[in-house]
Write a protein that holds these residues in place. Structure first.
Motif, mmCIF file in Angstrom:
data_model
loop_
_atom_site.group_PDB
_atom_site.id
_atom_site.type_symbol
_atom_site.label_atom_id
_atom_site.label_comp_id
_atom_site.label_asym_id
_atom_site.label_seq_id
_atom_site.Cartn_x
_atom_site.Cartn_y
_atom_site.Cartn_z
ATOM 1 N N ASP A 187 7.969 12.321 49.833
ATOM 2 C CA ASP A 187 8.048 13.780 49.788
ATOM 3 C C ASP A 187 8.897 14.318 50.949
ATOM 4 O OD1 ASP A 187 7.595 16.525 49.507
ATOM 5 O OD2 ASP A 187 5.481 16.235 48.976
ATOM 6 N N PRO A 188 9.919 15.121 50.671
ATOM 7 C CA PRO A 188 10.712 15.724 51.748
ATOM 8 C C PRO A 188 9.994 16.840 52.495
ATOM 9 C CG PRO A 188 11.551 16.401 49.607
ATOM 10 C CD PRO A 188 10.502 15.372 49.339
ATOM 11 N N VAL A 201 6.930 3.928 42.745
ATOM 12 C CA VAL A 201 7.555 5.207 43.077
ATOM 13 C C VAL A 201 6.938 6.272 42.178
ATOM 14 C CG1 VAL A 201 9.727 6.492 43.185
ATOM 15 C CG2 VAL A 201 9.700 4.035 43.703
ATOM 16 N N PRO A 202 6.399 7.341 42.745
ATOM 17 C CA PRO A 202 5.752 8.356 41.899
ATOM 18 C C PRO A 202 6.766 9.141 41.076
ATOM 19 C CG PRO A 202 5.870 9.139 44.152
ATOM 20 C CD PRO A 202 6.351 7.703 44.174
ATOM 21 N N ALA A 203 6.310 9.686 39.968
ATOM 22 C CA ALA A 203 7.178 10.517 39.137
ATOM 23 C C ALA A 203 7.461 11.854 39.815
ATOM 24 C CB ALA A 203 6.529 10.747 37.778
ATOM 25 N N SER A 204 6.534 12.295 40.671
ATOM 26 C CA SER A 204 6.709 13.546 41.403
ATOM 27 C C SER A 204 5.824 13.490 42.636
ATOM 28 C CB SER A 204 6.332 14.756 40.537
ATOM 29 O OG SER A 204 4.968 14.666 40.146
ATOM 30 N N VAL A 205 5.998 14.440 43.536
ATOM 31 C CA VAL A 205 5.187 14.490 44.749
ATOM 32 C C VAL A 205 4.398 15.792 44.760
ATOM 33 C CG1 VAL A 205 6.613 12.956 46.121
ATOM 34 C CG2 VAL A 205 7.208 15.382 46.003
ATOM 35 N N LEU A 206 3.342 15.830 45.578
ATOM 36 C CA LEU A 206 2.395 16.939 45.514
ATOM 37 C C LEU A 206 2.996 18.275 45.918
ATOM 38 C CD1 LEU A 206 -0.879 15.260 46.860
ATOM 39 C CD2 LEU A 206 -0.183 15.677 44.503
ATOM 40 N N SER A 207 4.045 18.275 46.720
ATOM 41 C CA SER A 207 4.660 19.546 47.111
ATOM 42 C C SER A 207 5.457 20.163 45.977
ATOM 43 C CB SER A 207 5.582 19.337 48.311
ATOM 44 O OG SER A 207 6.754 18.633 47.921
ATOM 45 N N GLY A 208 5.861 19.348 44.999
ATOM 46 C CA GLY A 208 6.715 19.812 43.929
ATOM 47 C C GLY A 208 8.191 19.801 44.282
ATOM 48 N N LEU A 209 8.531 19.393 45.513
ATOM 49 C CA LEU A 209 9.934 19.325 45.916
ATOM 50 C C LEU A 209 10.653 18.200 45.183
ATOM 51 C CD1 LEU A 209 9.529 19.818 49.780
ATOM 52 C CD2 LEU A 209 10.463 21.475 48.146
ATOM 53 N N ALA A 210 11.968 18.322 45.088
ATOM 54 C CA ALA A 210 12.761 17.293 44.412
ATOM 55 C C ALA A 210 12.778 16.008 45.230
ATOM 56 C CB ALA A 210 14.190 17.799 44.199
ATOM 57 N N MET A 211 12.642 14.881 44.552
ATOM 58 C CA MET A 211 12.682 13.574 45.183
ATOM 59 C C MET A 211 14.082 12.981 45.086
ATOM 60 S SD MET A 211 9.242 12.023 43.438
ATOM 61 C CE MET A 211 9.749 10.337 43.842
#
Length: 501
Positions: free
Chosen positions: A50-51, A429-439
């Protein structure tokens, strides 16, 4: 009769030549790793990719330590803050300019969560120390405020407060402004700013509720412990053919790998430094690795220099010494050296055969670098005869006893240190991160190519593996929708395997 006797004798000689050395390390065991809370590891997985931890929310831990690139980035020296993309495909963002490349090679993360690792970074500037706060020696102004899981957790706090790596420049965001002032600790420090940013995401706050309780504010060490839990669990590498051989499965190594193992632990003397279960003595040695890139500004009139361990101890005897790297999955973690000077295993082995001559003959085209303009030439140290002489004078050995025709055997043994389970990943590698920011997006193998080199190079084996096992253009490399119960089962299976049951 005589022919039968000779044939039997030859078989005995051949068998003796492949006999196991008597100084092999102990096999990996469960007590070499801390017990991991699976929920904490799953939270750490999201944070790792997550960035949100970056000052400008544009780079993650995984950007320079991606599992599809051997938990590094496949480059000699990275482009940090201001870049876009992964590995060889990374480039400068629109309108961005970088002052310099990251000065040292991004180290691989295999087994770094093990209790056998007490130092972090190429120069060991972070290490366990009973006399320091929370038992860890940290760089100036960054003492730990609370205990952490292991040194890997403490290490995770430093890149997020590095201007060139993740924090950004002082006029770009609040975290970077605090970093510029060397204000890291306390309620108004950079660490608290990062923790508050994470806590401000409802999904992260809910996830931390399960670990620290709903009434406890998120502290930066909570983030560090989650990151370390994930890295310890995900990047544990203890099921290579060599591991299985050490556990008694004698058919796991090819004859060529056995020959290489004999050399490694015998005449070549590799195990003098690459000792122990994970092939590192965790100590520091000067082996004359070429210095490329911007350097660490350790010396006022030679900012391109990197004096290694001496920058930490201030002891001239430590000049140009760097920590012995672990060799787990080493075939997938090129380039090699503290500055990533060598792009292939063959090249770095040849350097060990004659370090002084190799240093003096080195040319920058052996590195793998992004084609970007920076404010510093990558060859400043190479172009300084006095600096080259200093590096050469510090070399502490004449070279390993290996011939050209023995190199394939050594490489075969090093290939036997690859762990297919670790390379596949446990959480992935997750499909998305909890912040919703672009990976960072994982590109299809055909689109991930190293910059053109002026001379033939051995293909990056990580790319070969991806070509054989294609990954999707977007989303996870491996499905991450694993339930906590399934992860507990997997962890127990791995632990049982390490215990030999």
């Amino acid at each position: 009769m005589k022919q039968g006797y000779l044939a039997g004798l030859m078989c005995l000689v051949a068998g003796a030549s492949l006999a196991a050395p008597d100084n092999l390390p102990d096999p990996a065991t469960a007590d070499m790793f801390p017990k991991i809370d699976i929920q904490q590891a799953m939270l750490g997985q999201s944070l790792f990719f997550d960035p949100i931890l970056a000052g400008n929310k544009n780079i993650a831990c995984s950007t320079c330590h991606h599992p599809t690139l051997g938990t590094s980035d496949g480059m000699s020296l990275s482009i940090g803050e201001g870049g876009v993309g992964l590995g060889p495909d990374r480039r400068l963002g629109e309108g961005e300019h970088v002052y310099a490349r990251i000065p040292r090679n991004a180290p691989a993360l295999w087994n770094r969560g093990s209790t056998l690792f007490h130092t972090m970074f190429h120069d060991g500037r972070l290490q366990t120390d009973a006399e320091r706060p929370q038992g860890v020696l940290m760089p100036a102004a960054r003492d730990l405020e609370r205990p952490v899981l292991n040194p890997l957790a403490a290490q995770a706090l430093l890149p997020i407060t590095s201007a060139d790596e993740m924090a950004g420049q002082h006029d770009e965001n609040e975290t970077a402004a605090l970093v510029e002032k060397m204000t890291f600790m306390g309620e108004s420090g950079a660490w608290s700013t990062i923790a508050a940013k994470v806590e401000g995401v409802p999904a992260y706050r809910a996830a931390f509720d399960w670990i620290i309780g709903p009434d406890e504010p998120v502290h930066i060490t909570d983030i560090a412990n989650a990151l370390a839990s994930f890295m310890t669990f995900e990047f544990r590498s203890t099921d290579s053919p060599f591991d299985r051989y050490l556990r008694g499965e004698e058919d796991q190594l090819s004859d060529l790998a056995m020959e290489g193992m004999e050399l490694f632990y015998g005449d070549a003397g590799c195990s003098g430094c690459h000792a122990g279960t994970f092939q590192t003595d965790n100590s520091f040695h000067a082996i004359g690795m070429p210095q490329i890139g911007p350097g660490k500004a350790h010396v006022a009139d030679r900012i391109y220099a990197d004096i290694g361990r001496m920058s930490v101890t201030q002891d001239p005897n430590d000049a140009y010494k760097f920590r012995t790297p672990s060799l787990r999955n080493v075939t997938l973690t090129a380039p090699y050296g503290h500055a990533g000077a060598y792009a292939t295993l063959e090249a770095v082995i040849r350097h060990h055969m004659n370090p002084r001559d190799s240093l003096m003959a080195y040319t920058i085209d052996q590195a793998v670098l992004h084609d970007v303009d920076t404010d510093h030439l990558d060859t400043e140290a190479l172009d300084d005869p006095e600096e080259m002489a200093r590096i050469a004078a510090a070399i502490e050995f004449d070279g390993v006893d290996v011939t050209e025709d023995q190199i394939p055997a050594l490489i075969a043994f090093l290939e036997a240190l690859e762990d297919p389970i670790a390379l596949t990943g446990r959480l992935g590698v997750p499909a998305s991160v909890l912040s919703g920011l672009a990976m960072d997006q994982v590109l299809p193998p055909g689109l991930v190519e190293a910059p053109a080199a002026p001379q033939p190079m051995t293909p990056n084996r990580a790319r070969i593996i991806r070509a054989a096992n294609p990954v999707p253009a977007v989303g996870p490399v491996r499905r991450a929708d694993i339930t906590p119960a399934e992860l507990v089962r997997v962890d127990r299976e791995i632990t049982a395997q390490l215990l030999g049951r």
